[in-house]
Design a protein around this motif. Structure first.
Motif, short mmCIF file in Angstrom:
data_model
loop_
_atom_site.label_atom_id
_atom_site.label_comp_id
_atom_site.label_asym_id
_atom_site.label_seq_id
_atom_site.Cartn_x
_atom_site.Cartn_y
_atom_site.Cartn_z
N LEU A 1 -4.49 4.98 4.42
CA LEU A 1 -3.75 4.59 3.24
C LEU A 1 -4.44 5.17 2.01
CD1 LEU A 1 -3.13 0.84 4.17
CD2 LEU A 1 -1.49 2.72 4.31
N ASP A 2 -3.67 5.49 1.00
CA ASP A 2 -4.23 6.18 -0.16
C ASP A 2 -4.34 5.33 -1.41
OD1 ASP A 2 -4.59 9.09 0.70
OD2 ASP A 2 -2.56 8.67 1.37
N GLY A 3 -3.74 4.14 -1.41
CA GLY A 3 -3.83 3.32 -2.60
C GLY A 3 -3.05 2.04 -2.48
N ILE A 4 -2.94 1.34 -3.61
CA ILE A 4 -2.20 0.09 -3.68
C ILE A 4 -1.10 0.21 -4.73
CG2 ILE A 4 -4.17 -1.30 -2.93
CD1 ILE A 4 -4.62 -2.10 -5.84
N GLY A 5 -0.10 -0.63 -4.61
CA GLY A 5 0.99 -0.61 -5.57
C GLY A 5 1.64 -1.97 -5.66
N ILE A 6 2.52 -2.14 -6.62
CA ILE A 6 3.19 -3.42 -6.82
C ILE A 6 4.69 -3.22 -6.92
CG2 ILE A 6 3.00 -3.37 -9.36
CD1 ILE A 6 2.36 -6.41 -9.16
N ASN B 1 0.85 -1.20 0.00
CA ASN B 1 0.00 0.00 0.00
C ASN B 1 0.88 1.24 0.00
OD1 ASN B 1 -1.68 -2.19 1.74
ND2 ASN B 1 -3.05 -0.92 0.53
N TRP B 2 0.25 2.38 -0.25
CA TRP B 2 1.02 3.61 -0.19
C TRP B 2 0.19 4.71 0.46
CZ3 TRP B 2 -1.07 7.72 -2.89
CH2 TRP B 2 -1.93 7.42 -3.96
N LYS B 3 0.92 5.65 1.03
CA LYS B 3 0.30 6.76 1.76
C LYS B 3 0.99 8.06 1.36
CE LYS B 3 -0.04 6.15 6.19
NZ LYS B 3 0.33 6.10 7.64
#
Length: 218
Positions: A98-103, A34-36
């Motif tokens: 949290l603001d989103g997802i990532g890989i 995740n990302w913030k």
């Protein structure tokens, strides 16, 4: 002599990811996080900026690392963490959300990712970049800001240069993480296709032509 700190700009607001549009080939990889958004103060005369800091999906208070598989998670775990701690969740503070997802990228997967910054104006993709992507034919989506794009494909990335700040272009297959939005661009595959190695090499050599020439001279 006193210096005046620049006021912190308003926190950006991003649209939530469209999960059903994310390619199954990416969802299957256990390399999610995740990302913030976090404010990073400027240094050495450079202005501060909002940074998309990666966090672990299974340990929400701990940062994730693009080079450490022990900090990664499955797609389902990243989505669950986002859904329970996003900006709209009433039980969590904005600072904790949290603001989103990532890989995270890993060379063993054969996934290559392109990152173009600030390449859309009024929702229109730069003509040169559109031509490049049309030649490649990867899965393409908008970045969280809607001003850049990410592209994913299966191919072999040439060794050497991966970041051209002047052009706002990056290409990686390991040691980086990318945000994933599912805001897919029409006219491109909805899965992660195989792209011929020579086509990707031609694009790579075009964007890093000056550096490649310097390497040969040196």
């Amino acid at each position: 002599m006193h210096t005046t700190e620049r006021p912190q700009p308003q926190r950006p607001a991003y649209a939530p990811p469209i999960l059903e549009n994310i390619p199954s080939a990416l969802k299957a990889l256990p390399q999610w996080l995740n990302w913030k958004l976090e404010w990073v103060e400027g240094q050495n005369g450079k202005p501060g900026r909002w940074s998309k800091t990666p966090y672990q999906s299974k340990h929400l208070s701990l940062r994730a690392k693009s080079t450490d598989p022990s900090t990664w998670a499955t797609f389902e775990e990243a989505v669950d963490a986002y859904r329970h701690t996003n900006q709209d969740a009433p039980w969590i503070s904005k600072a904790q959300a949290l603001d989103g997802i990532g890989i995270a990228l890993h060379a063993d997967n054969g996934i290559v990712a392109l990152d173009y910054d600030h390449c859309l104006k009024d929702g229109r993709l730069d003509d040169e970049i559109l031509a490049e992507l049309t030649e490649l034919g990867p899965y393409v989506e908008l970045s969280p800001s809607g001003k850049g794009i990410r592209a994913f494909m299966r191919s072999t990335l040439p060794e050497g240069h991966h970041n051209n700040n002047q052009k706002g272009f990056e290409v990686y297959n390991f040691s980086r993480y990318l945000t994933v939005t599912g805001h897919a661009l029409d006219g491109f595959p909805r899965e992660v296709p195989v792209v011929a190695d020579d086509i990707l090499k031609a694009l790579h050599d075009y964007h890093f032509a000056d550096r490649i020439a310097e390497d040969r001279e040196g």
